[in-house]
Design a protein around this motif. Sequence first.
Motif, short mmCIF file in Angstrom:
data_model
loop_
_atom_site.label_atom_id
_atom_site.label_comp_id
_atom_site.label_asym_id
_atom_site.label_seq_id
_atom_site.Cartn_x
_atom_site.Cartn_y
_atom_site.Cartn_z
N CYS A 1 -84.78 -112.08 -19.44
CA CYS A 1 -84.57 -112.84 -20.68
C CYS A 1 -83.69 -112.11 -21.68
O CYS A 1 -83.29 -112.69 -22.69
CB CYS A 1 -85.91 -113.19 -21.32
SG CYS A 1 -86.79 -111.74 -21.98
N GLY A 2 -83.41 -110.81 -21.44
CA GLY A 2 -82.52 -110.08 -22.33
C GLY A 2 -83.17 -109.00 -23.17
O GLY A 2 -82.50 -108.29 -23.91
N LYS A 3 -84.48 -108.81 -23.03
CA LYS A 3 -85.17 -107.85 -23.89
C LYS A 3 -84.77 -106.40 -23.58
O LYS A 3 -84.52 -105.62 -24.50
CB LYS A 3 -86.68 -108.04 -23.81
CG LYS A 3 -87.29 -107.94 -22.42
CD LYS A 3 -88.75 -108.36 -22.42
CE LYS A 3 -89.42 -108.07 -21.07
NZ LYS A 3 -88.80 -108.84 -19.96
N THR B 1 -82.00 -105.45 -22.07
CA THR B 1 -80.58 -105.35 -22.44
C THR B 1 -80.44 -105.02 -23.92
O THR B 1 -79.64 -104.16 -24.31
CB THR B 1 -79.86 -106.68 -22.14
OG1 THR B 1 -80.06 -107.02 -20.78
CG2 THR B 1 -78.37 -106.57 -22.41
N THR B 2 -81.22 -105.69 -24.74
CA THR B 2 -81.20 -105.42 -26.19
C THR B 2 -81.64 -104.00 -26.48
O THR B 2 -81.02 -103.30 -27.29
CB THR B 2 -82.12 -106.42 -26.91
OG1 THR B 2 -81.69 -107.75 -26.64
CG2 THR B 2 -82.12 -106.18 -28.41
N GLY C 1 -81.92 -115.02 -23.10
CA GLY C 1 -80.94 -114.29 -23.89
C GLY C 1 -80.91 -114.63 -25.36
O GLY C 1 -80.08 -114.12 -26.10
N ARG D 1 -72.26 -111.56 -20.87
CA ARG D 1 -73.03 -111.61 -22.11
C ARG D 1 -74.42 -112.17 -21.79
O ARG D 1 -74.56 -113.34 -21.48
CB ARG D 1 -72.34 -112.48 -23.16
CG ARG D 1 -71.04 -111.89 -23.67
CD ARG D 1 -70.59 -112.60 -24.93
NE ARG D 1 -69.37 -112.00 -25.47
CZ ARG D 1 -68.99 -112.11 -26.73
NH1 ARG D 1 -69.71 -112.81 -27.58
NH2 ARG D 1 -67.88 -111.53 -27.15
N ILE D 2 -75.42 -111.31 -21.88
CA ILE D 2 -76.78 -111.73 -21.57
C ILE D 2 -77.50 -112.17 -22.84
O ILE D 2 -78.24 -113.14 -22.85
CB ILE D 2 -77.55 -110.59 -20.88
CG1 ILE D 2 -76.89 -110.29 -19.52
CG2 ILE D 2 -79.03 -110.92 -20.70
CD1 ILE D 2 -77.46 -109.09 -18.81
N VAL D 3 -77.28 -111.44 -23.93
CA VAL D 3 -77.92 -111.74 -25.21
C VAL D 3 -76.88 -112.30 -26.17
O VAL D 3 -75.77 -111.78 -26.27
CB VAL D 3 -78.55 -110.46 -25.81
CG1 VAL D 3 -79.12 -110.73 -27.20
CG2 VAL D 3 -79.64 -109.94 -24.88
N GLY E 1 -74.58 -107.21 -23.22
CA GLY E 1 -74.84 -107.45 -21.81
C GLY E 1 -74.37 -106.28 -20.99
O GLY E 1 -74.26 -105.15 -21.49
#
Length: 377
Positions: free
Chosen positions: A43-45, A47-48, A213, A20-22, A15
């Motif tokens: 959705c966290g993509k 961030t990943t 996430g 913490r996002i993912v 994150g």
Amino acid sequence: MSQPLLLNLRNLACGYGEARIVQNLNLHLNAGDIGCLLGSSGCGKTTTLRAIAGFEPVHGGEISLAGEVISKAGFTLAPEKRRIGMVFQDYALFPHLTVAQNVAFGIGKHPRQQDVVKEMLELVKLDGLGGRYPHELSGGQQQRVALARALAPEPQLLLLDEPFSNLDVELRRRLSHEVRDILKSRGTSAILVTHDQEEAFAVSDHVGVFKEGRLEQWDTPYNLYHEPATPFVASFIGQGYFIRGQLLSPETVQTELGELRGNRAYTLPVGGAVDVLLRPDDIVHAPGSALNAQVIGKSFQGASTLYRLQLATGTQLEAIFPSHLDYQIGQDVGIAVSADHLVLFAASGSVEARLPAGENGVHRADPDDVVAGQALR
């Protein structure tokens, strides 16, 4: 012969700052494959993707590239040491450098620098434009320069963050196919981030669908469409309607459209309520059928026409018919269900069961409904 494993994300949590996002992310990419992280905003993509690039530290789990751990809690290998290329949404070209100088930027010490630049410009179909500046190029050409610059150092992995979002629809479609061809011709492994399903399916070998996430499913485009692992994936990918039914046996389900038989055995409890996903290609034109529906909407698509249909009970469906069949709104049409490959989920506790229901408990499966389903959770 299967390709060796290149990228592995194991129990990853990441994150921004302390957020913490993912959470608990597991996926892998083989050498030479193109993967895609697909999902709506937040959705966290991305961030990943930034964690893979080394721009953000990870809170838990680990990221390994070619067998080497490049990120884990307390350790982040510097981005420039990862042999990872990056193509940004806004291209991030240097305006004061020519096209050739932009491409050469990351290979300043390469003994064959000029040859590599020439090769890269030919690869992305920009040969002859090396002396121009970015502002003298179209958006599509600028994107090609960014791709050439990222490929010049021969990265082990290429990351692309919404690379086509600034382009018009037709150029986006054409360039996405070109980029896939370029990457495949060089055997370059890549991870793409997008919110566009058509783009994801056009470019990628494997697609990961993200929700809040978490990775719902990492699979081929074919399996995401035909074998969705969760109601969310079924709703998010493609289009269609959920219709309520009752499982009569491991292979058959009773619905208001009649008894539907799948091509597999389902492990859900016999007699239980299920929601069956019917996509437009599951409903076929059947003149003289006892099952009739009224046309309440239509969208001409060239080789085919997408019809929105309503049964006498009020249930709505969608169907794709060949375009030479030209039904008008208000007309009745005979239909049949041709869905050997049934997608169904237990009705109790599923996302679609909590969506606002139409008559007869029918639920439209589209992204707007998915948002509504999340809001009701």
